[in-house]
Design an enzyme around this catalytic site. Structure first.
Site, PDB file in Angstrom:
ATOM      1  N   ASP A 310       0.887  -1.140   0.000  1.00 60.57           N
ATOM      2  CA  ASP A 310       0.000   0.000   0.000  1.00 60.57           C
ATOM      3  C   ASP A 310       0.942   1.211   0.000  1.00 60.57           C
ATOM      4  O   ASP A 310       2.099   1.086   0.362  1.00 60.57           O
ATOM      5  CB  ASP A 310      -0.816  -0.067   1.302  1.00 60.57           C
ATOM      6  CG  ASP A 310      -1.694   1.143   1.496  1.00 60.57           C
ATOM      7  OD1 ASP A 310      -2.367   1.532   0.537  1.00 60.57           O
ATOM      8  OD2 ASP A 310      -1.696   1.698   2.612  1.00 60.57           O
ATOM      9  N   ASP A 496      -1.002  -0.384   5.792  1.00 58.52           N
ATOM     10  CA  ASP A 496      -0.982   0.326   7.078  1.00 58.52           C
ATOM     11  C   ASP A 496      -2.259   0.080   7.853  1.00 58.52           C
ATOM     12  O   ASP A 496      -2.409   0.515   8.978  1.00 58.52           O
ATOM     13  CB  ASP A 496      -0.783   1.823   6.868  1.00 58.52           C
ATOM     14  CG  ASP A 496      -1.942   2.466   6.139  1.00 58.52           C
ATOM     15  OD1 ASP A 496      -2.695   1.732   5.472  1.00 58.52           O
ATOM     16  OD2 ASP A 496      -2.098   3.692   6.239  1.00 58.52           O
ATOM     17  N   ASP A 500      -7.579  -1.302   4.568  1.00 56.70           N
ATOM     18  CA  ASP A 500      -6.875  -2.427   3.963  1.00 56.70           C
ATOM     19  C   ASP A 500      -7.309  -3.807   4.444  1.00 56.70           C
ATOM     20  O   ASP A 500      -6.835  -4.810   3.921  1.00 56.70           O
ATOM     21  CB  ASP A 500      -5.368  -2.312   4.214  1.00 56.70           C
ATOM     22  CG  ASP A 500      -4.765  -1.178   3.439  1.00 56.70           C
ATOM     23  OD1 ASP A 500      -5.344  -0.813   2.417  1.00 56.70           O
ATOM     24  OD2 ASP A 500      -3.722  -0.671   3.874  1.00 56.70           O
TER      25      ASP A 500
HETATM   26  P1  ADP Z   1      -3.703   4.553  -0.262  1.00 55.15           P
HETATM   27  O1  ADP Z   1      -4.041   3.478  -1.230  1.00 55.15           O
HETATM   28  O2  ADP Z   1      -2.575   5.391  -0.752  1.00 55.15           O
HETATM   29  O3  ADP Z   1      -3.473   4.040   1.121  1.00 55.15           O
HETATM   30  P2  ADP Z   1      -6.482   5.280   0.271  1.00 55.15           P
HETATM   31  O4  ADP Z   1      -7.065   4.113  -0.436  1.00 55.15           O
HETATM   32  O5  ADP Z   1      -6.592   5.306   1.757  1.00 55.15           O
HETATM   33  O6  ADP Z   1      -4.964   5.548  -0.178  1.00 55.15           O
HETATM   34  O7  ADP Z   1      -7.169   6.601  -0.287  1.00 55.15           O
HETATM   35  C1  ADP Z   1      -7.159   6.874  -1.690  1.00 55.15           C
HETATM   36  C2  ADP Z   1      -7.442   8.315  -1.999  1.00 55.15           C
HETATM   37  O8  ADP Z   1      -8.773   8.641  -1.599  1.00 55.15           O
HETATM   38  C3  ADP Z   1      -6.554   9.303  -1.288  1.00 55.15           C
HETATM   39  O9  ADP Z   1      -5.350   9.521  -1.993  1.00 55.15           O
HETATM   40  C4  ADP Z   1      -7.439  10.545  -1.266  1.00 55.15           C
HETATM   41  O10 ADP Z   1      -7.324  11.252  -2.491  1.00 55.15           O
HETATM   42  C5  ADP Z   1      -8.842   9.978  -1.164  1.00 55.15           C
HETATM   43  N1  ADP Z   1      -9.341  10.017   0.222  1.00 55.15           N
HETATM   44  C6  ADP Z   1      -9.577   8.947   1.023  1.00 55.15           C
HETATM   45  N2  ADP Z   1     -10.047   9.335   2.221  1.00 55.15           N
HETATM   46  C7  ADP Z   1     -10.044  10.682   2.213  1.00 55.15           C
HETATM   47  C8  ADP Z   1     -10.394  11.697   3.153  1.00 55.15           C
HETATM   48  N3  ADP Z   1     -10.804  11.409   4.392  1.00 55.15           N
HETATM   49  N4  ADP Z   1     -10.275  12.976   2.783  1.00 55.15           N
HETATM   50  C9  ADP Z   1      -9.843  13.298   1.566  1.00 55.15           C
HETATM   51  N5  ADP Z   1      -9.492  12.406   0.638  1.00 55.15           N
HETATM   52  C10 ADP Z   1      -9.603  11.126   0.924  1.00 55.15           C
HETATM   53 MG    MG Z   2      -3.784   3.183   2.978  1.00 55.91          MG
END
Ligand code: ADP
Ligand code: MG
Length: 598
Positions: A310, A496, A500
């Site tokens: 991730d 993390d 996930d």
């Molecule tokens: P990663 O795969 O990098 O861990 P996530 O799946 O957690 O990222 O989130 C993907 C995207 O969704 C983030 O890059 C962001 O653009 C958007 N996002 C998710 N949760 C939020 C939030 N609480 N506020 C703003 N944007 C969010």
């Molecule tokens: Mg993440």
């Protein structure tokens, strides 16, 4: 326990030596006494297992061969077999204790009592009785019993037994104090933020306890193997004893050979050393700050050939900083205030970047908040409906925009109109590149799965040296990707823990960043990196490979030696003491081999 066995061995030895010098009839009594001193439990277990319908086990094997030895007048041999067996047992107990101790060091992370301060008075109580909000004092050298926040004082925490991190952390008012760590600085007052059962200590203890109860496939293999193997050996021994005797008439000679056959074929070396090797491996990983939840997880780690990461919080620190505000049709201050107010209710790492933003909290009051994992949030301020999150989140809600952020970004819209975005940067963990490189070197394919936009994803992947990068994924896309790759690869997913859990669950091996006891992800994963240090991954894979190699070595070595001695024994080329010695010797070597796993 060990002292008792030692005493039994000593008594039996004295009895045996005396028996040798005592003439005739009395000597057999002494031999019998010696035999029972060291062997009674084996005989009882062997017979009981036989009658309870269980498969013939090694206890039965020992009993039959020793009783047979007495029958042909080989009294010393009969006692010797039991003696050697007990010596082996003693040795095994010592070895298991040794590896259990490294796990036990972890088990020792909870203090017996807590000094709670109420109305200026100090009272001692059990960790279980501390309520949220109670203030307790942790003096120099004491352990913290429940998770909390420093209320007063400056401490220095040694968190090594919870996180594996060797450098002490200094804490002052407002900092989190993780239970299980030792205060090596000045006394501090801590305000309890969780009850004992929800604290890090309790979670770690639970994981460690469960780890011991899960068995690896190889372990089960040994148990199954012994179940088939023992009856075969008994039948073969019977054939050796009966058939040639009938033909040649030399009954005692062939009986003797059958007995040697029985003794040597005892599979104790394997039964003892295999679980021990796994225990040693888990202990070793534990000392590195990685909790492996069972021997089967350890075994799987050795077979991993693809590592999927991730991005946020795993390859990167997850500590976002605002790098740019691009407002469209509203002023920058309003955009940032609205976003900060909305994010104040989220626990996504992105939200933390906004915690330090100063805005008028009486003016921006978020209502009807809801969040879709990996997408963004919807919220209303007064009568206006807002969306914050990734581009696709806004598009999904019917908002059109043709703005493109150059890094991770939060896009914002009000009542269907796009009003700009805020760009954030998140740094790569300092050891990410090195970790990825080590994995690649050991032939593991590396990929990154992220929900972030392509620009940022490609940049992070390139800096981390990741071979393949998939961006714009939703949490369920990640899980699907892993599921599809399972047919071709043994995939380890490292996450993390935020959004996930489903991916960790479908992965061949799920590894989560400890995030210190906060997550369902910790529960669902196979291994937990307590200090979020991904450089432990290649180290732990090395441990698992070493463990599996040791197990294989032991299996091959024991079976080879036993095979050789059995053959020699069947042809009368080795006697009982040599055979017994070979058997115990193999066990000791196997145990030694299993024990030394750094
Ligand atoms: P990663 O795969 O990098 O861990 P996530 O799946 O957690 O990222 O989130 C993907 C995207 O969704 C983030 O890059 C962001 O653009 C958007 N996002 C998710 N949760 C939020 C939030 N609480 N506020 C703003 N944007 C969010
Ligand atoms: Mg993440």
């Amino acid at each position: 326990m060990n002292k008792k066995t030692l005493l039994r061995i000593a008594v039996a030895l004295v009895l045996t030596v005396t028996a040798v010098f005592v003439p005739g009839r009395y000597s057999i009594i002494l031999f019998a006494a010696a035999y029972l001193t060291v062997g009674a439990d084996v005989v009882v277990t062997g017979v009981r297992n036989l009658f309870s319908g269980q498969a013939l086990d090694e206890n039965f094997l020992m009993t039959v061969s020793t009783v047979a030895a007495f029958c042909i007048g080989e009294n010393i041999e009969a006692v010797a077999i039991m003696l050697f067996y007990q010596v082996g047992e003693l040795f095994q107990k010592y070895a298991v204790d040794r590896s259990r101790r490294s796990v036990a060091e972890l088990m020792d992370i909870c203090p017996e009592s807590v000094t709670v301060v109420k109305n200026g008075e100090m009272t001692e109580c059990d960790p279980e009785d501390v309520e949220i909000g109670d203030i307790f004092v942790v003096k120099t050298g004491e352990r913290i019993a429940v998770d909390g926040v420093v209320f007063d004082g400056n401490g220095l925490l040694d968190t090594s037994s919870v996180t594996g991190e060797s450098l002490p952390v200094s804490v002052s008012v407002g900092d989190t104090a993780v239970s299980g760590s030792i205060n090596i600085g000045d006394p501090i007052y801590i305000k309890a933020a969780a009850r004992y059962e929800n604290s890090t200590v309790a979670k770690v203890l639970e994981l460690v306890e469960n780890a011991a109860s899960k068995k690896a496939k190889t372990e089960r293999f040994i148990t199954r193997f012994a179940r088939v193997y023992t009856p075969c050996v008994v039948i073969l021994a019977l054939i050796i004893a009966v058939l040639p005797s009938v033909i040649t008439g030399e009954i005692s000679k062939w009986l003797y050979r059958a007995i040697i056959f029985l003794v040597v074929s005892c599979p104790c070396a394997l039964v003892v050393s295999v679980p021990m090797a796994f225990f040693g491996g888990i202990g070793s990983a534990c000392r590195k700050g990685v909790l492996i939840k069972g021997s089967d997880c350890l075994e799987k780690l050795a077979k991993v050939n693809m590592a999927a990461f991730d991005k946020t919080g795993t390859l990167t620190t997850g500590k976002f900083k605002i790098s740019g505000v691009f407002s469209r049709g509203v002023d920058e201050d309003t955009l940032i205030s609205l976003t900060a107010a909305a994010e104040s209710l989220s626990n996504h790492p992105i939200a933390e970047a906004f915690l330090s933003v100063k805005y008028d909290k009486s003016k921006f009051i978020p209502e009807n908040y809801s969040e879709v994992g990996g997408m963004g949030i919807s919220v209303s301020f007064g009568k206006d409906k807002y969306f914050f999150g990734r581009k696709e989140w806004l598009e999904k809600n019917g908002i059109t925009l043709d703005d493109k952020a150059l890094s991770t970004a939060v896009y914002a819209a009000v009542n269907g109109e796009y009003i700009g975005h805020i760009e954030l940067i998140d740094e790569l963990k300092p050891n990410a590149f090195e970790t990825v490189q080590k994995l690649s070197e050991s032939g593991i394919k590396t990929v990154m799965l992220t929900g972030d936009n392509q620009v940022q994803a490609l940049r992070t992947a390139k800096n981390a040296g990741i071979e393949e990068c998939h961006s714009g994924m939703l949490p369920q896309d990640k899980a699907e990707y892993i599921e599809n790759s399972n047919s071709e690869y043994n995939t380890m997913f490292v996450g993390d823990g935020i959004n996930d859990a489903p991916t960790l669950a479908v992965a061949y091996v799920g590894v989560s960043m400890g995030s210190l006891g906060s997550d369902s992800a910790v529960e669902i994963s196979d291994a937990v990196i307590m200090n979020d240090d991904i450089s432990k991954i290649p180290e732990v894979i090395a441990v698992s490979k070493r463990t599996v190699r040791k197990v294989k070595e032991n299996i091959v070595f024991s079976l080879a030696v036993k095979g050789a001695v059995l053959l020699l024994g069947a042809f009368g080329l080795v006697g009982a003491p040599a055979a017994v010695f070979a058997d115990v010797g193999v066990m000791v070597l196997a145990v030694l081999n299993a024990m030394f796993n750094k």
